[in-house]
Design a protein around this motif. Structure first.
Motif, PDB file in Angstrom:
ATOM      1  N   UNK A 120      57.103  42.875  29.900  1.00 37.70           N
ATOM      2  CA  UNK A 120      56.559  42.560  31.215  1.00 37.70           C
ATOM      3  C   UNK A 120      55.588  43.643  31.682  1.00 37.70           C
ATOM      4  N   UNK A 121      55.943  44.906  31.478  1.00 31.90           N
ATOM      5  CA  UNK A 121      55.046  46.002  31.868  1.00 31.90           C
ATOM      6  C   UNK A 121      53.729  45.913  31.096  1.00 31.90           C
ATOM      7  N   UNK A 122      53.799  45.573  29.821  1.00 28.39           N
ATOM      8  CA  UNK A 122      52.585  45.441  29.017  1.00 28.39           C
ATOM      9  C   UNK A 122      51.730  44.283  29.527  1.00 28.39           C
ATOM     10  N   UNK A 123      52.357  43.152  29.812  1.00 31.43           N
ATOM     11  CA  UNK A 123      51.607  42.002  30.326  1.00 31.43           C
ATOM     12  C   UNK A 123      50.979  42.315  31.678  1.00 31.43           C
ATOM     13  N   UNK A 124      51.707  43.034  32.534  1.00 29.87           N
ATOM     14  CA  UNK A 124      51.141  43.447  33.832  1.00 29.87           C
ATOM     15  C   UNK A 124      49.933  44.337  33.632  1.00 29.87           C
ATOM     16  N   UNK A 125      50.032  45.260  32.662  1.00 24.78           N
ATOM     17  CA  UNK A 125      48.904  46.156  32.412  1.00 24.78           C
ATOM     18  C   UNK A 125      47.713  45.384  31.846  1.00 24.78           C
ATOM     19  N   UNK A 126      47.966  44.499  30.875  1.00 28.49           N
ATOM     20  CA  UNK A 126      46.868  43.696  30.315  1.00 28.49           C
ATOM     21  C   UNK A 126      46.197  42.878  31.413  1.00 28.49           C
ATOM     22  N   UNK A 127      47.003  42.314  32.324  1.00 27.55           N
ATOM     23  CA  UNK A 127      46.453  41.524  33.429  1.00 27.55           C
ATOM     24  C   UNK A 127      45.585  42.393  34.335  1.00 27.55           C
ATOM     25  N   UNK A 128      46.022  43.628  34.588  1.00 24.56           N
ATOM     26  CA  UNK A 128      45.217  44.517  35.446  1.00 24.56           C
ATOM     27  C   UNK A 128      43.925  44.934  34.749  1.00 24.56           C
ATOM     28  N   UNK A 129      43.945  44.980  33.435  1.00 21.55           N
ATOM     29  CA  UNK A 129      42.753  45.384  32.676  1.00 21.55           C
ATOM     30  C   UNK A 129      41.784  44.221  32.444  1.00 21.55           C
ATOM     31  N   UNK A 130      42.319  43.047  32.093  1.00 21.56           N
ATOM     32  CA  UNK A 130      41.463  41.926  31.682  1.00 21.56           C
ATOM     33  C   UNK A 130      41.381  40.791  32.692  1.00 21.56           C
ATOM     34  N   UNK A 143      47.936  35.618  30.959  1.00 16.83           N
ATOM     35  CA  UNK A 143      48.988  36.575  31.295  1.00 16.83           C
ATOM     36  C   UNK A 143      49.911  36.065  32.399  1.00 16.83           C
ATOM     37  N   UNK A 144      49.405  35.142  33.216  1.00 19.45           N
ATOM     38  CA  UNK A 144      50.232  34.603  34.294  1.00 19.45           C
ATOM     39  C   UNK A 144      49.785  33.191  34.605  1.00 19.45           C
ATOM     40  N   UNK A 145      50.538  32.186  34.289  1.00 18.33           N
ATOM     41  CA  UNK A 145      51.765  32.275  33.515  1.00 18.33           C
ATOM     42  C   UNK A 145      51.430  32.596  32.059  1.00 18.33           C
ATOM     43  N   UNK A 146      52.373  33.191  31.365  1.00 25.70           N
ATOM     44  CA  UNK A 146      52.164  33.598  29.988  1.00 25.70           C
ATOM     45  C   UNK A 146      51.993  32.369  29.103  1.00 25.70           C
ATOM     46  N   UNK A 147      50.921  32.360  28.349  1.00 32.96           N
ATOM     47  CA  UNK A 147      50.680  31.248  27.432  1.00 32.96           C
ATOM     48  C   UNK A 147      49.457  31.513  26.587  1.00 32.96           C
ATOM     49  N   UNK A 148      49.325  30.754  25.526  1.00 31.83           N
ATOM     50  CA  UNK A 148      48.181  30.870  24.622  1.00 31.83           C
ATOM     51  C   UNK A 148      47.577  29.484  24.463  1.00 31.83           C
ATOM     52  N   UNK A 149      46.281  29.397  24.627  1.00 28.55           N
ATOM     53  CA  UNK A 149      45.544  28.157  24.446  1.00 28.55           C
ATOM     54  C   UNK A 149      44.691  28.323  23.203  1.00 28.55           C
ATOM     55  N   UNK A 150      44.829  27.385  22.291  1.00 27.02           N
ATOM     56  CA  UNK A 150      44.054  27.446  21.054  1.00 27.02           C
ATOM     57  C   UNK A 150      42.933  26.425  21.131  1.00 27.02           C
ATOM     58  N   UNK A 151      41.717  26.893  20.949  1.00 28.40           N
ATOM     59  CA  UNK A 151      40.555  26.013  20.956  1.00 28.40           C
ATOM     60  C   UNK A 151      40.310  25.560  19.527  1.00 28.40           C
ATOM     61  N   UNK A 152      39.681  24.440  19.372  1.00 23.35           N
ATOM     62  CA  UNK A 152      39.341  23.995  18.031  1.00 23.35           C
ATOM     63  C   UNK A 152      37.928  23.448  18.038  1.00 23.35           C
ATOM     64  N   UNK A 153      37.329  23.418  16.867  1.00 25.68           N
ATOM     65  CA  UNK A 153      35.964  22.925  16.729  1.00 25.68           C
ATOM     66  C   UNK A 153      35.983  21.420  16.518  1.00 25.68           C
ATOM     67  N   UNK A 154      35.072  20.769  17.216  1.00 26.16           N
ATOM     68  CA  UNK A 154      34.893  19.342  16.969  1.00 26.16           C
ATOM     69  C   UNK A 154      33.925  19.216  15.810  1.00 26.16           C
ATOM     70  N   UNK A 155      34.307  18.450  14.836  1.00 26.58           N
ATOM     71  CA  UNK A 155      33.409  18.206  13.725  1.00 26.58           C
ATOM     72  C   UNK A 155      32.892  16.769  13.911  1.00 26.58           C
ATOM     73  N   UNK A 156      31.574  16.681  13.967  1.00 26.37           N
ATOM     74  CA  UNK A 156      31.016  15.361  14.164  1.00 26.37           C
ATOM     75  C   UNK A 156      31.282  14.536  12.928  1.00 26.37           C
ATOM     76  N   UNK A 157      31.846  13.394  13.142  1.00 30.53           N
ATOM     77  CA  UNK A 157      32.096  12.457  12.053  1.00 30.53           C
ATOM     78  C   UNK A 157      31.148  11.299  12.205  1.00 30.53           C
TER      79      UNK A 157
END
Length: 163
Positions: A120-130, A143-157
């Protein structure tokens, strides 16, 4: 396992580590290439977090900073903690946890080998920095709420036309 890795890192930097009983308010101390870890701590995970911070002092601090009423000493304390955060909780590990479908803070702290308080302290620090999030390659770490979003490339078909 993290604790053992950090002890090897300390050894490579010619730093000796001793575990001894100290007043409960002291978790660790660093001075003259020696780290003392308080034996009162119950888990290796907590000891790993403290050891990382003390290694941070080796890499970032100068002189006697025990007097925390001095602002310069407090700044050095924070630099050592930040070093420990970046060493134990790099963004690449947060992304790796996401890819392994780790879904809560307890599991994430366990995966990283840190305490929930340290996480939690690390996440608070990352949030204050970024700010609220940071983009690393195709991932956005929130960082708040904690989560990761993964983007992907659209390949034109090629489009399919009705026959």
């Amino acid at each position: 396992m993290i604790y053992e890795q950090l002890t090897v890192e300390a050894s490579l930097n010619n730093i000796e580590i001793y575990e001894k009983y100290m007043p409960s308010r002291l978790k660790g101390l660093y001075g003259n290439n020696i780290i003392w870890i308080n034996k009162h701590m119950l888990t290796r995970t907590e000891k790993a977090c403290v050891l990382a911070e003390e290694l941070g002092h080796h890499h970032t601090s100068v002189g006697d900073i025990l007097d925390q009423s001095n602002i310069e000493n407090r700044k050095q304390e924070l630099r050592a903690r930040r070093w420990a955060f970046e060493r134990l909780i790099p963004f690449s590990k947060i992304v790796q946890a996401h890819r392994l479908h780790i879904s809560n803070r307890y599991e994430l702290a366990d995966f990283l080998g840190v305490t929930e308080d340290f996480l939690q302290a690390a996440l608070d620090w990352y949030k204050s920095k970024y700010g609220l999030c940071v983009v690393i390659e195709q991932y956005t770490i929130y960082f708040e709420p904690l989560g990761v979003l993964e983007m992907f490339d659209w390949i034109e078909k090629p489009s399919f036309e009705a026959v």
